[in-house]
Design a protein around this motif. Structure first.
Motif, PDB file in Angstrom:
ATOM      1  N   PRO A 119       0.806  -1.232   0.000  1.00  0.00           N
ATOM      2  CA  PRO A 119       0.000   0.000   0.000  1.00  0.00           C
ATOM      3  C   PRO A 119       0.836   1.277   0.000  1.00  0.00           C
ATOM      4  O   PRO A 119       0.469   2.267  -0.659  1.00  0.00           O
ATOM      5  CB  PRO A 119      -0.842  -0.117   1.279  1.00  0.00           C
ATOM      6  CG  PRO A 119      -0.132  -1.100   2.128  1.00  0.00           C
ATOM      7  CD  PRO A 119       0.548  -2.044   1.203  1.00  0.00           C
ATOM      8  N   LEU A 120       1.972   1.275   0.704  1.00  0.00           N
ATOM      9  CA  LEU A 120       2.767   2.496   0.787  1.00  0.00           C
ATOM     10  C   LEU A 120       3.511   2.771  -0.510  1.00  0.00           C
ATOM     11  O   LEU A 120       3.475   3.881  -1.045  1.00  0.00           O
ATOM     12  CB  LEU A 120       3.750   2.389   1.955  1.00  0.00           C
ATOM     13  CG  LEU A 120       4.526   3.670   2.269  1.00  0.00           C
ATOM     14  CD1 LEU A 120       3.557   4.787   2.642  1.00  0.00           C
ATOM     15  CD2 LEU A 120       5.507   3.444   3.402  1.00  0.00           C
ATOM     16  N   LEU A 121       4.180   1.768  -1.064  1.00  0.00           N
ATOM     17  CA  LEU A 121       4.946   1.973  -2.290  1.00  0.00           C
ATOM     18  C   LEU A 121       4.042   2.176  -3.509  1.00  0.00           C
ATOM     19  O   LEU A 121       4.433   2.836  -4.471  1.00  0.00           O
ATOM     20  CB  LEU A 121       5.888   0.798  -2.509  1.00  0.00           C
ATOM     21  CG  LEU A 121       7.122   0.836  -1.589  1.00  0.00           C
ATOM     22  CD1 LEU A 121       7.845  -0.496  -1.580  1.00  0.00           C
ATOM     23  CD2 LEU A 121       8.075   1.938  -2.016  1.00  0.00           C
ATOM     24  N   LYS A 122       2.838   1.622  -3.457  1.00  0.00           N
ATOM     25  CA  LYS A 122       1.876   1.909  -4.533  1.00  0.00           C
ATOM     26  C   LYS A 122       1.533   3.386  -4.555  1.00  0.00           C
ATOM     27  O   LYS A 122       1.431   4.004  -5.627  1.00  0.00           O
ATOM     28  CB  LYS A 122       0.606   1.078  -4.346  1.00  0.00           C
ATOM     29  CG  LYS A 122      -0.441   1.331  -5.420  1.00  0.00           C
ATOM     30  CD  LYS A 122      -1.712   0.532  -5.177  1.00  0.00           C
ATOM     31  CE  LYS A 122      -2.757   0.825  -6.248  1.00  0.00           C
ATOM     32  NZ  LYS A 122      -4.020   0.073  -6.007  1.00  0.00           N
ATOM     33  N   ALA A 123       1.361   3.950  -3.357  1.00  0.00           N
ATOM     34  CA  ALA A 123       1.071   5.382  -3.285  1.00  0.00           C
ATOM     35  C   ALA A 123       2.247   6.222  -3.772  1.00  0.00           C
ATOM     36  O   ALA A 123       2.056   7.294  -4.350  1.00  0.00           O
ATOM     37  CB  ALA A 123       0.723   5.765  -1.842  1.00  0.00           C
ATOM     38  N   MET A 124       3.460   5.712  -3.568  1.00  0.00           N
ATOM     39  CA  MET A 124       4.648   6.467  -3.959  1.00  0.00           C
ATOM     40  C   MET A 124       4.937   6.368  -5.459  1.00  0.00           C
ATOM     41  O   MET A 124       5.202   7.373  -6.128  1.00  0.00           O
ATOM     42  CB  MET A 124       5.865   5.966  -3.179  1.00  0.00           C
ATOM     43  CG  MET A 124       5.839   6.255  -1.688  1.00  0.00           C
ATOM     44  SD  MET A 124       7.264   5.487  -0.866  1.00  0.00           S
ATOM     45  CE  MET A 124       7.047   6.067   0.824  1.00  0.00           C
ATOM     46  N   TYR A 125       4.901   5.123  -5.986  1.00  0.00           N
ATOM     47  CA  TYR A 125       5.412   4.910  -7.338  1.00  0.00           C
ATOM     48  C   TYR A 125       4.469   4.144  -8.268  1.00  0.00           C
ATOM     49  O   TYR A 125       4.834   3.863  -9.407  1.00  0.00           O
ATOM     50  CB  TYR A 125       6.757   4.167  -7.266  1.00  0.00           C
ATOM     51  CG  TYR A 125       7.814   4.954  -6.542  1.00  0.00           C
ATOM     52  CD1 TYR A 125       8.421   6.059  -7.148  1.00  0.00           C
ATOM     53  CD2 TYR A 125       8.197   4.623  -5.250  1.00  0.00           C
ATOM     54  CE1 TYR A 125       9.392   6.793  -6.475  1.00  0.00           C
ATOM     55  CE2 TYR A 125       9.159   5.349  -4.574  1.00  0.00           C
ATOM     56  CZ  TYR A 125       9.756   6.428  -5.191  1.00  0.00           C
ATOM     57  OH  TYR A 125      10.714   7.155  -4.530  1.00  0.00           O
ATOM     58  N   GLY A 126       3.307   3.742  -7.796  1.00  0.00           N
ATOM     59  CA  GLY A 126       2.345   3.095  -8.672  1.00  0.00           C
ATOM     60  C   GLY A 126       2.558   1.600  -8.851  1.00  0.00           C
ATOM     61  O   GLY A 126       3.189   0.937  -8.037  1.00  0.00           O
ATOM     62  N   GLN A 127       2.054   1.066  -9.982  1.00  0.00           N
ATOM     63  CA  GLN A 127       2.024  -0.374 -10.222  1.00  0.00           C
ATOM     64  C   GLN A 127       3.414  -0.996 -10.284  1.00  0.00           C
ATOM     65  O   GLN A 127       3.618  -2.133  -9.858  1.00  0.00           O
ATOM     66  CB  GLN A 127       1.283  -0.663 -11.530  1.00  0.00           C
ATOM     67  CG  GLN A 127       1.122  -2.151 -11.840  1.00  0.00           C
ATOM     68  CD  GLN A 127       0.307  -2.882 -10.784  1.00  0.00           C
ATOM     69  OE1 GLN A 127      -0.689  -2.360 -10.292  1.00  0.00           O
ATOM     70  NE2 GLN A 127       0.713  -4.094 -10.438  1.00  0.00           N
ATOM     71  N   ILE A 128       4.397  -0.278 -10.789  1.00  0.00           N
ATOM     72  CA  ILE A 128       5.746  -0.832 -10.879  1.00  0.00           C
ATOM     73  C   ILE A 128       6.282  -1.202  -9.503  1.00  0.00           C
ATOM     74  O   ILE A 128       6.985  -2.199  -9.336  1.00  0.00           O
ATOM     75  CB  ILE A 128       6.708   0.155 -11.592  1.00  0.00           C
ATOM     76  CG1 ILE A 128       8.089  -0.495 -11.766  1.00  0.00           C
ATOM     77  CG2 ILE A 128       6.826   1.458 -10.823  1.00  0.00           C
ATOM     78  CD1 ILE A 128       9.069   0.388 -12.511  1.00  0.00           C
ATOM     79  N   ALA A 129       5.920  -0.411  -8.495  1.00  0.00           N
ATOM     80  CA  ALA A 129       6.361  -0.696  -7.127  1.00  0.00           C
ATOM     81  C   ALA A 129       5.730  -1.979  -6.611  1.00  0.00           C
ATOM     82  O   ALA A 129       6.399  -2.789  -5.949  1.00  0.00           O
ATOM     83  CB  ALA A 129       6.020   0.472  -6.209  1.00  0.00           C
ATOM     84  N   ILE A 130       4.447  -2.199  -6.905  1.00  0.00           N
ATOM     85  CA  ILE A 130       3.774  -3.425  -6.468  1.00  0.00           C
ATOM     86  C   ILE A 130       4.457  -4.646  -7.073  1.00  0.00           C
ATOM     87  O   ILE A 130       4.737  -5.635  -6.379  1.00  0.00           O
ATOM     88  CB  ILE A 130       2.286  -3.395  -6.867  1.00  0.00           C
ATOM     89  CG1 ILE A 130       1.570  -2.244  -6.148  1.00  0.00           C
ATOM     90  CG2 ILE A 130       1.618  -4.726  -6.544  1.00  0.00           C
ATOM     91  CD1 ILE A 130       0.120  -2.104  -6.525  1.00  0.00           C
ATOM     92  N   ASP A 131       4.755  -4.582  -8.366  1.00  0.00           N
ATOM     93  CA  ASP A 131       5.407  -5.702  -9.038  1.00  0.00           C
ATOM     94  C   ASP A 131       6.753  -6.024  -8.397  1.00  0.00           C
ATOM     95  O   ASP A 131       7.080  -7.197  -8.157  1.00  0.00           O
ATOM     96  CB  ASP A 131       5.592  -5.395 -10.520  1.00  0.00           C
ATOM     97  CG  ASP A 131       4.267  -5.245 -11.257  1.00  0.00           C
ATOM     98  OD1 ASP A 131       3.254  -5.780 -10.749  1.00  0.00           O
ATOM     99  OD2 ASP A 131       4.248  -4.594 -12.313  1.00  0.00           O
TER     100      ASP A 131
END
Length: 364
Positions: A119-131
């Protein structure tokens, strides 16, 4: 850019964990529901059932053909750096300890990527962070948690293993073991222990360790999940719903029961900060400074840049892995330190990670 609603999403993801923690804590401290033996049984339930199924479930849904191998290489380099430093410290320093090296490795490298990181990195950098976070979680489960499990099994076998004990019955006076005359009998025929006191051979220990790992679902849950992911993505088929439902019914309880078990452990300690202030500070330094610093070196070494570089550093500063506490509790190695690292790591992770984000954006 992080906004207040993004911070709220992280809080929403973390608060239920503390609800499970407080339920476990209250079950011992206030309501006296469980005995110490029952608490051990709860921890074993988590260790051998819910966490392996949880690990399998998220590994089975990753796409191995789209993994960022530079990112994985940077992660591997960072952990090798940590291992090398800790091995040197254990061997060459008068204060060094292999047991503390194992715990320090957990503190500096093993992260809670899925609960806080997504949840935190998605807010920071979007889908690439989730992957990237999911990829790091899979690699952590396959290689580093399995390696930790191996080392803990080896340590337990080494510390408890001795050569077979032989008991001989001494004859009464005047008779030897074959009934012949013997003036050196002990007078009562009581058996004595012949306790050689030497450790088993290295290969004997290794055979025992591998046998135990073969029976431990944590050692292969993620590997089986990744094999399934390879096959399903290569041949384009989905997991049968009956199989997925059977896995989900237990795997969904993985993180919650792990936090509940930690609450049980906390309640049986004399202090909430079970390991003391100095060790708490030590754990936080390893978690939020040493780990990201090693990751920065690894990321630069393989040529990561832009957002991928920043994601790599920030995900290395995520709070402590809950699984590392479960293993520490099961194998009796500094569980108080790991429980404190998980609890306080989650409390301070939000401002720390936002600070990392702001600094890296400023440097960019």
């Amino acid at each position: 850019m992080i906004e207040w609603q993004d911070v709220y999403k992280v809080v929403v993801a973390m608060v239920p964990l503390y609800v499970a923690l407080m339920l476990g804590y209250g079950s011992i401290k206030w309501w006296k529901i469980f005995t110490p033996e029952q608490c051990d049984a709860v921890n074993r339930l988590v260790c051998y059932f819910t966490l392996p199924l949880f690990t399998f479930e998220f590994a089975a849904h990753v796409d191995p053909f789209k993994m960022n191998y530079k990112f994985i290489g940077a992660d591997a380099i960072s952990k090798v750096i940590i291992v090398a430093v800790l091995a040197f410290w254990a061997k060459c320093s008068s204060k060094g300890s292999y047991c503390w090296s194992i715990t320090s490795f957990s503190l500096s490298t093993l992260t809670n990527s899925l609960v806080v990181g997504i949840p935190l990195l998605k807010a920071m950098y979007g889908q690439i962070a989730i992957d990237l976070v999911v990829q790091s979680s899979v690699v952590q489960a396959i290689i580093w948690l399995t390696g930790l499990l191996f080392v803990l099994e080896f340590r337990r076998s080494w510390s408890t293993g001795t050569d077979d004990v032989v008991v001989e019955d001494l004859p009464p006076p005047g008779k030897d073991l074959e009934g012949n005359n013997n003036v050196n009998g002990n007078g009562n025929g009581v058996g004595v222990v012949v306790s050689s006191g030497t450790k088993p051979s290295f290969w004997y220990l290794m055979r025992g360790v591998w046998m135990k790992l073969a029976l431990n679902p944590n050692s292969y849950a993620c590997i089986v999940g990744l094999v399934w992911a390879f096959l399903s993505n290569r041949f384009h088929f989905e997991m049968p719903s009956i199989m997925e439902g059977s896995i989900l019914i237990m795997s969904r309880a993985g993180t919650g029961t792990a936090m509940f078990s930690m609450g049980l452990f906390m309640a049986m300690q004399e202090k909430v900060i079970a390991c003391g202030v100095s060790l708490t500070v030590f754990g936080m330094v390893l978690r939020f400074i040493a780990g990201p610093a090693a990751m920065a070196i690894g990321a630069i070494a393989v040529g990561l840049h832009d957002d991928v570089l920043r994601i790599a550093i920030i995900q290395a500063a995520l709070p402590q892995s809950i699984t590392s506490f479960i293993y520490a509790k099961e194998y009796g190695l500094h569980a108080d330190v790991l429980s404190t690292a998980v609890i306080f790591g989650m409390m301070v992770s939000l401002p720390v990670l936002i600070a990392y984000y702001a600094i890296l954006e400023f440097l960019h």
